[in-house]
Design a protein around this motif. Structure first.
Motif, PDB file in Angstrom:
ATOM      1  N   ASP A   1       0.843  -1.198   0.000  1.00  0.00           N
ATOM      2  CA  ASP A   1       0.000   0.000   0.000  1.00  0.00           C
ATOM      3  C   ASP A   1       0.878   1.247   0.000  1.00  0.00           C
ATOM      4  O   ASP A   1       1.304   1.724   1.058  1.00  0.00           O
ATOM      5  N   ILE A   2       1.170   1.742  -1.203  1.00  0.00           N
ATOM      6  CA  ILE A   2       1.957   2.972  -1.367  1.00  0.00           C
ATOM      7  C   ILE A   2       1.342   3.786  -2.491  1.00  0.00           C
ATOM      8  O   ILE A   2       0.435   3.329  -3.184  1.00  0.00           O
ATOM      9  N   ASP A   3       1.861   5.011  -2.667  1.00  0.00           N
ATOM     10  CA  ASP A   3       1.438   5.850  -3.786  1.00  0.00           C
ATOM     11  C   ASP A   3       2.398   5.600  -4.950  1.00  0.00           C
ATOM     12  O   ASP A   3       3.510   6.134  -4.964  1.00  0.00           O
ATOM     13  N   TYR A   4       1.974   4.775  -5.875  1.00  0.00           N
ATOM     14  CA  TYR A   4       2.830   4.457  -7.028  1.00  0.00           C
ATOM     15  C   TYR A   4       2.919   5.677  -7.942  1.00  0.00           C
ATOM     16  O   TYR A   4       1.898   6.294  -8.254  1.00  0.00           O
ATOM     17  N   PRO A   5       4.132   6.027  -8.382  1.00  0.00           N
ATOM     18  CA  PRO A   5       4.283   7.187  -9.275  1.00  0.00           C
ATOM     19  C   PRO A   5       3.803   6.921 -10.704  1.00  0.00           C
ATOM     20  O   PRO A   5       3.765   7.839 -11.521  1.00  0.00           O
ATOM     21  N   VAL A   6       3.485   5.671 -10.993  1.00  0.00           N
ATOM     22  CA  VAL A   6       3.013   5.294 -12.330  1.00  0.00           C
ATOM     23  C   VAL A   6       1.761   4.436 -12.172  1.00  0.00           C
ATOM     24  O   VAL A   6       1.457   3.953 -11.089  1.00  0.00           O
ATOM     25  N   ASP A   7       1.060   4.246 -13.275  1.00  0.00           N
ATOM     26  CA  ASP A   7      -0.139   3.403 -13.279  1.00  0.00           C
ATOM     27  C   ASP A   7       0.290   1.934 -13.385  1.00  0.00           C
ATOM     28  O   ASP A   7       0.925   1.537 -14.359  1.00  0.00           O
ATOM     29  N   ILE A   8      -0.047   1.125 -12.379  1.00  0.00           N
ATOM     30  CA  ILE A   8       0.386  -0.280 -12.364  1.00  0.00           C
ATOM     31  C   ILE A   8      -0.743  -1.240 -12.755  1.00  0.00           C
ATOM     32  O   ILE A   8      -0.637  -2.449 -12.566  1.00  0.00           O
ATOM     33  N   SER A   9      -1.812  -0.702 -13.327  1.00  0.00           N
ATOM     34  CA  SER A   9      -2.971  -1.551 -13.657  1.00  0.00           C
ATOM     35  C   SER A   9      -2.663  -2.598 -14.732  1.00  0.00           C
ATOM     36  O   SER A   9      -3.291  -3.640 -14.787  1.00  0.00           O
ATOM     37  N   GLU A  10      -1.669  -2.323 -15.583  1.00  0.00           N
ATOM     38  CA  GLU A  10      -1.315  -3.260 -16.654  1.00  0.00           C
ATOM     39  C   GLU A  10      -0.259  -4.274 -16.227  1.00  0.00           C
ATOM     40  O   GLU A  10       0.137  -5.133 -17.020  1.00  0.00           O
ATOM     41  N   ALA A  11       0.214  -4.194 -14.979  1.00  0.00           N
ATOM     42  CA  ALA A  11       1.308  -5.054 -14.520  1.00  0.00           C
ATOM     43  C   ALA A  11       0.951  -6.530 -14.562  1.00  0.00           C
ATOM     44  O   ALA A  11       1.810  -7.378 -14.809  1.00  0.00           O
ATOM     45  N   LYS A  12      -0.301  -6.869 -14.330  1.00  0.00           N
ATOM     46  CA  LYS A  12      -0.711  -8.282 -14.326  1.00  0.00           C
ATOM     47  C   LYS A  12      -0.494  -8.939 -15.686  1.00  0.00           C
ATOM     48  O   LYS A  12      -0.280 -10.140 -15.773  1.00  0.00           O
ATOM     49  N   ASN A  13      -0.544  -8.148 -16.740  1.00  0.00           N
ATOM     50  CA  ASN A  13      -0.361  -8.697 -18.092  1.00  0.00           C
ATOM     51  C   ASN A  13       1.051  -9.219 -18.329  1.00  0.00           C
ATOM     52  O   ASN A  13       1.268 -10.026 -19.236  1.00  0.00           O
ATOM     53  N   ILE A  14       2.014  -8.737 -17.529  1.00  0.00           N
ATOM     54  CA  ILE A  14       3.403  -9.173 -17.699  1.00  0.00           C
ATOM     55  C   ILE A  14       3.529 -10.674 -17.461  1.00  0.00           C
ATOM     56  O   ILE A  14       4.271 -11.366 -18.142  1.00  0.00           O
ATOM     57  N   MET A  15       2.787 -11.177 -16.491  1.00  0.00           N
ATOM     58  CA  MET A  15       2.909 -12.583 -16.102  1.00  0.00           C
ATOM     59  C   MET A  15       2.072 -13.528 -16.970  1.00  0.00           C
ATOM     60  O   MET A  15       2.200 -14.739 -16.861  1.00  0.00           O
ATOM     61  N   GLU A  16       1.235 -12.980 -17.833  1.00  0.00           N
ATOM     62  CA  GLU A  16       0.401 -13.836 -18.686  1.00  0.00           C
ATOM     63  C   GLU A  16       1.240 -14.492 -19.774  1.00  0.00           C
ATOM     64  O   GLU A  16       2.070 -13.850 -20.403  1.00  0.00           O
TER      65      GLU A  16
END
Length: 198
Positions: free
Chosen positions: A81-96
């Motif tokens: 739980d931190i304030d990410y300086p970037v949008d991490i919503s697409e991060a899950k796609n990396i592991m697909e």
């Protein structure tokens, strides 16, 4: 005997991103235990800077900061739980994993000619007599000879090539061996001929 720290990696918890190693994963796990959000934020920024130093070549990419923060989110299983300086919503796609590609299953009657030559045989069947068809016939015949020499598959004499060309074009292309000259300049000699010369 059970000595702490002398266990195998296979017995330890599986790493989400093994390229960063177990120590960075421990740092991420520690950051998640911090109760103060500002401390977590500072700890996360330190971890990202360590990750950046581990792989300095990532700085060459335009979005390298995005990638590092995405990796941090993945290693924390999106629980940090931190304030990410970037949008991490697409991060899950990396592991697909990508979908498996369909493998072409064309069956050629003669494998040493290859599927591209069989496509050209089909093209020659539909072409009207003329300069274009003659030029394509010349190229195909020369490639057939190269393939036969390269794969040493049976006889590579000119009559076999003329016969195969007629057979695979349903008799539409009849190679006149009296007037046709194979381009043998770029072809290697068969091994048998080399041995005979020695």
């Amino acid at each position: 005997m059970n000595i702490e720290g002398l266990d195998y990696n296979t017995q330890r918890e599986k790493l989400i991103l093994p390229e960063y190693g177990r120590e960075v994963q421990k740092m991420v796990d520690y950051a998640m235990t911090l109760s103060n959000k500002s401390e977590r934020q500072r700890c996360a920024e330190t971890i990202v800077s360590i990750m950046e130093r581990m792989f300095p070549q990532t700085r060459e990419n335009i979005d390298y900061k995005q990638k590092l923060w995405d990796h941090l989110a993945l290693m924390s299983n999106f629980q940090l739980d931190i304030d990410y300086p970037v949008d991490i919503s697409e991060a899950k796609n990396i592991m697909e994993k990508p979908q498996p590609m369909a493998y072409p299953k064309t069956q050629n009657p003669v494998k040493h000619y290859g599927s591209m030559l069989f496509e050209l045989f089909e093209k020659l069947k539909d072409m009207q007599p003329g300069q274009q068809r003659d030029e394509l016939t010349r190229l195909v015949a020369n490639q057939m000879k190269r393939n036969l020499i390269q794969w040493s598959h049976g006889s590579c004499d000119d009559e076999k090539i003329a016969s195969d060309l007629a057979r695979f074009t349903d008799g539409k292309i009849q190679l006149d061996l009296n007037g046709f000259k194979f381009n043998v300049g770029s072809m290697k000699e068969p091994a048998e001929k080399k041995r005979k010369r020695k």
